[in-house]
Design an enzyme around this catalytic site. Structure first.
Site, mmCIF file in Angstrom:
data_model
loop_
_atom_site.group_PDB
_atom_site.id
_atom_site.type_symbol
_atom_site.label_atom_id
_atom_site.label_comp_id
_atom_site.label_asym_id
_atom_site.label_seq_id
_atom_site.Cartn_x
_atom_site.Cartn_y
_atom_site.Cartn_z
ATOM 1 C CG HIS A 251 -5.869 8.028 3.965
ATOM 2 N ND1 HIS A 251 -5.016 8.640 3.075
ATOM 3 C CD2 HIS A 251 -6.114 6.794 3.442
ATOM 4 C CE1 HIS A 251 -4.762 7.816 2.052
ATOM 5 N NE2 HIS A 251 -5.426 6.702 2.257
ATOM 6 C CG ASN B 207 -7.072 0.513 0.356
ATOM 7 O OD1 ASN B 207 -7.473 -0.387 -0.374
ATOM 8 N ND2 ASN B 207 -5.970 1.187 0.117
ATOM 9 C CG ASP C 144 -2.038 0.955 1.197
ATOM 10 O OD1 ASP C 144 -2.500 1.275 0.084
ATOM 11 O OD2 ASP C 144 -2.495 1.406 2.271
HETATM 12 P P1 13P Z 1 -8.785 4.355 6.563
HETATM 13 O O1 13P Z 1 -7.718 4.474 7.587
HETATM 14 O O2 13P Z 1 -9.633 5.585 6.490
HETATM 15 O O3 13P Z 1 -9.602 3.131 6.729
HETATM 16 O O4 13P Z 1 -8.060 4.281 5.132
HETATM 17 C C1 13P Z 1 -7.134 3.258 4.890
HETATM 18 C C2 13P Z 1 -6.512 3.424 3.560
HETATM 19 O O5 13P Z 1 -7.084 3.965 2.637
HETATM 20 C C3 13P Z 1 -5.153 2.877 3.385
HETATM 21 O O6 13P Z 1 -4.645 3.076 2.106
#
Ligand code: 13P
Length: 277
Positions: A178, A228, A81
């Site tokens: 995020h 995600n 990621d």
């Molecule tokens: P969240 O922390 O909002 O769930 O997002 C995770 C993410 O997109 C990691 O790439």
């Protein structure tokens, strides 16, 4: 079994479902994700961010995920990621990751295209799929991701980018953040529809945490195939740790870890079921 991420997302695209990609950083987080997926009878993506490369032994971690995946009753993919460095992408590929995200979203479009195209040509030589992002997510509460400026994805730039680079999946910035939202979530489904019209590769939604269920369903109906999730899982485990502190309890660490694994698994299973309804 360890599965090819591209094949997994192609199936999700056809069945109009999304595969959960959980950010993990330890044995317990991996076991929680795989066990949740087995309970729900769905595939899962184990996602390790470049930001954890400083504390996680990447090669050891990949070997562990592959061993767990080999015993699993559901397809498990291993994804890198948000990588900002080409070296991290190469390290993940050499370790056996089945897909990588190269995040060049902070560069001007032409520069992002040029670096991403090079990453794609390397990854495709060994059948590893590549995700990229156009636009960027702002950071809400309790996240440990990098702060983005919240620029939404421009559909025409997305089309140009996908055609010029050959990426396999595209992360679309449509208003999720995020971390947890600090105000009302404002997710632009109209924009997602325009991106879907312009781009035919599977689309990815970052920032799954805190996004209302109905909005999640709407994004999946409109082309999101991978979602995600990180912060909400972390919060569930950390609130248990806080409760230990508040109740002045001192259990053994092994019990704490296994209890946290159960809490994370429960939260992950809910996401997997929602994404695969
Ligand atoms: P969240 O922390 O909002 O769930 O997002 C995770 C993410 O997109 C990691 O790439």
């Amino acid at each position: 079994m360890l599965s090819n991420t591209k094949a997994m997302l192609s199936r999700a695209q056809v069945s109009k479902q999304a595969v959960a990609a959980f950010n993990v950083y330890s044995l317990e987080t991996v076991q929680a994700a795989v066990s949740a997926a087995e309970k729900a009878g769905q595939p899962v993506i184990i996602a390790l961010g470049e930001r954890y490369f400083g504390t996680v032994d990447v090669e050891g971690f990949a070997a562990m995920v592959k061993a767990i995946a080999a015993k699993s009753g559901v397809p498990v993919a291993l994804h890198l990621d948000h990588a900002y460095e080409k070296q991290s992408v190469i390290r993940a590929i050499r370790s056996g990751f089945t897909s990588v995200m190269y995040d060049g979203s902070k560069f001007p479009l032409e520069e992002n295209i040029s670096i991403t195209r090079e990453i794609v040509s390397i990854a495709h030589m060994v059948d590893v799929a590549v995700e990229a992002e156009i636009g960027s997510l702002a950071r809400g509460a309790f996240s440990d991701e990098e702060e983005g400026d919240g620029t939404l994805t421009d559909p025409q730039s997305a089309k140009q980018f996908v055609e010029a680079t050959g990426v396999d999946f595209l992360a679309a910035a449509i208003g999720t953040v995020h971390g947890m939202y600090t105000g009302e979530p404002n997710i632009n489904i109209g924009l997602l529809k325009q991106i879907r019209e312009a781009v035919h590769v599977p689309l990815v939604l970052h920032g799954g945490s805190g996004t209302p269920d109905e909005v999640i369903r709407e994004t999946i109906r409109n082309g999101i195939c991978k979602i995600n999730v990180n912060t909400e899982i972390s919060m569930a485990a950390v609130s248990y740790l806080k409760s230990l502190h508040e109740n002045a309890k001192t259990p053994h660490l092994s019990d704490v870890m296994s209890h946290m694994q159960g809490i994370m698994e429960e939260s992950m299973e809910k996401f997997i079921r929602l994404f695969s309804e």
